[in-house]
Design an enzyme around this catalytic site. Structure first.
Site, mmCIF file in Angstrom:
data_model
loop_
_atom_site.group_PDB
_atom_site.id
_atom_site.type_symbol
_atom_site.label_atom_id
_atom_site.label_comp_id
_atom_site.label_asym_id
_atom_site.label_seq_id
_atom_site.Cartn_x
_atom_site.Cartn_y
_atom_site.Cartn_z
ATOM 1 N N LYS A 255 0.772 -1.114 -0.128
ATOM 2 C CA LYS A 255 0.109 0.045 0.103
ATOM 3 C C LYS A 255 0.924 1.196 0.062
ATOM 4 C CE LYS A 255 -4.178 0.262 2.241
ATOM 5 N NZ LYS A 255 -5.028 0.056 3.506
HETATM 6 O O1 G3P Z 1 -8.303 0.744 4.635
HETATM 7 C C1 G3P Z 1 -8.079 1.730 5.072
HETATM 8 C C2 G3P Z 1 -9.524 2.567 5.216
HETATM 9 O O2 G3P Z 1 -10.524 1.792 5.189
HETATM 10 C C3 G3P Z 1 -9.657 3.488 6.280
HETATM 11 O O3 G3P Z 1 -10.691 3.471 6.879
HETATM 12 O O4 G3P Z 1 -12.431 4.054 8.769
HETATM 13 O O5 G3P Z 1 -9.941 4.566 9.126
HETATM 14 O O6 G3P Z 1 -11.637 5.963 7.534
HETATM 15 P P1 G3P Z 1 -11.248 4.557 8.150
#
Ligand code: G3P
Length: 219
Positions: free
Chosen positions: A85
């Site tokens: 990533k």
């Molecule tokens: O994979 C990373 C992404 O899904 C982050 O999600 O909930 O931290 O905005 P969030």
């Protein structure tokens, strides 16, 4: 068919999702590693790989191109299904361009995408997954799903070999909308995956059926 990934570094959650039979891959990030209580990215990623056949994403922490490239070289060597990533920033795009030229280098998950033009840039740079952060856009009062829809359209118009990955999912409506928007992959927090198979109406309906059956069976 859209694939379902789990957005976690928690091994118990991954095991449970795998046992539900609905796990096509896993995405992690430094925050998720922190929540899982581990700073050993390699050890934890290798444990995840033991449980998951599909793509498993591990994120770099460098922000300069050379640092990202060095981390990617290491991460991609861990297993054939590990994806690296890389954040969608100028130095990250340069890194993606270089990494994607390696024989094993198409395994790039471009992360932190908040606009269709960022998605366009990562597709041009050779990423295989474009991770669009829907929930964080919605949190900022913007329309996260519109970015997924427009990216889908752009990738289709130009035939880009890059999959639209719906990330930062907050609730089951995001899943429905991502499916309708044509996302290739949806990465879910564990609680959203659990909620997908449930409805209070199903529970209430089942209770009623069983109560009625009890009445007739005991009469
Ligand atoms: O994979 C990373 C992404 O899904 C982050 O999600 O909930 O931290 O905005 P969030």
């Amino acid at each position: 068919m859209a694939k379902i990934f789990l957005d976690t570094a928690n091994l118990d959650e991954i095991r449970e999702a795998r046992d539900m039979g609905l796990l096509d891959g896993v995405t992690t990030n430094p925050t998720l590693m922190m929540r899982a209580g581990t700073a050993d990215l390699k050890a934890n990623t290798l444990k995840i790989i033991e449980m998951v056949d599909g793509p498993v994403s591990a994120e770099v922490v460098s922000t300069d191109t050379d640092g990202m490239i060095a981390e990617a070289r290491d991460i991609l060597s861990w297993a054939p299904n590990v994806y690296v990533k890389i954040p969608t920033i100028p130095s990250g795009l340069k890194a993606m361009k270089e990494i994607s030229s390696w024989p094993n280098g198409r395994r790039i998950n471009a992360t932190l995408i908040f606009s269709p033009v960022q998605a366009y840039m990562v597709a041009r740079a050779g990423a295989s997954f474009a991770s669009i952060f829907i929930g964080r856009l919605d949190d900022a009062g913007l329309d996260g799903m519109e970015v997924v829809r427009q990216t889908r359209e752009i990738f289709d118009i130009y035939g880009f070999d890059c999959q639209v990955l719906a990330a930062s999912i907050r609730h089951t409506q995001h899943v429905t909308q991502s499916l309708l928007a044509g996302a290739d992959i949806i990465t879910l927090p564990f609680d959203v995956l659990q909620k997908m198979s449930r409805s209070p109406f199903t529970d209430a309906g089942l209770q009623r059926f069983l109560a009625d059956w009890e009445k007739v069976a005991s009469s």
